[in-house]
Design a protein around this motif. Structure first.
Motif: not given
Length: 115
Positions: A1-15, A22-30
């Motif tokens: 099993q693989v767990l993915l945790v995203e971050s960094g979204g939000g509100l931004v002005q045009p331009g 995204c950090a992955a953990s668990g059974s990561i294949f090379t």
């Protein structure tokens, strides 16, 4: 099993710019492919960008020249640097990790581009 945790979204002005992680953990294949999809309200989920464990990248035409995908294999982390953001980039962005015929998804992070 693989767990993915995203971050960094939000509100931004045009331009403006945002950087998603995204950090992955668990059974990561090379050997794998990591990437980002997005889904805007009322629309289907679409591919944004992908990057292989060897560093090969692919982008949707709509983000070419504005978005850059990168990864740190030692940290099992993928990034999406988004510049020159437009209102039409507003969506929930999902991280994906593909290995051994399986796709794993993150929970999504909201990106809103608005003045």
């Amino acid at each position: 099993q693989v767990l993915l945790v995203e971050s960094g979204g939000g509100l931004v002005q045009p331009g403006g710019s945002l950087r998603l992680s995204c950090a992955a953990s668990g059974s990561i294949f090379t050997i794998n492919v990591m990437g980002w999809h997005r889904q805007a309200p009322g629309k289907e989920r679409e591919l944004v960008a992908t990057i292989t464990s060897g560093g090969s990248t692919m982008y949707a035409d709509s983000v070419k020249g504005r978005f850059t995908i990168s990864r740190e294999n030692a940290k099992n982390t993928v990034y999406l640097q988004m510049n020159s953001l437009k209102a039409e980039d507003t969506a929930v962005y999902y991280c994906i990790e593909m290995q051994l015929g399986h796709n794993y998804w993150g929970q999504g992070t909201q990106v809103t581009v608005s003045s």
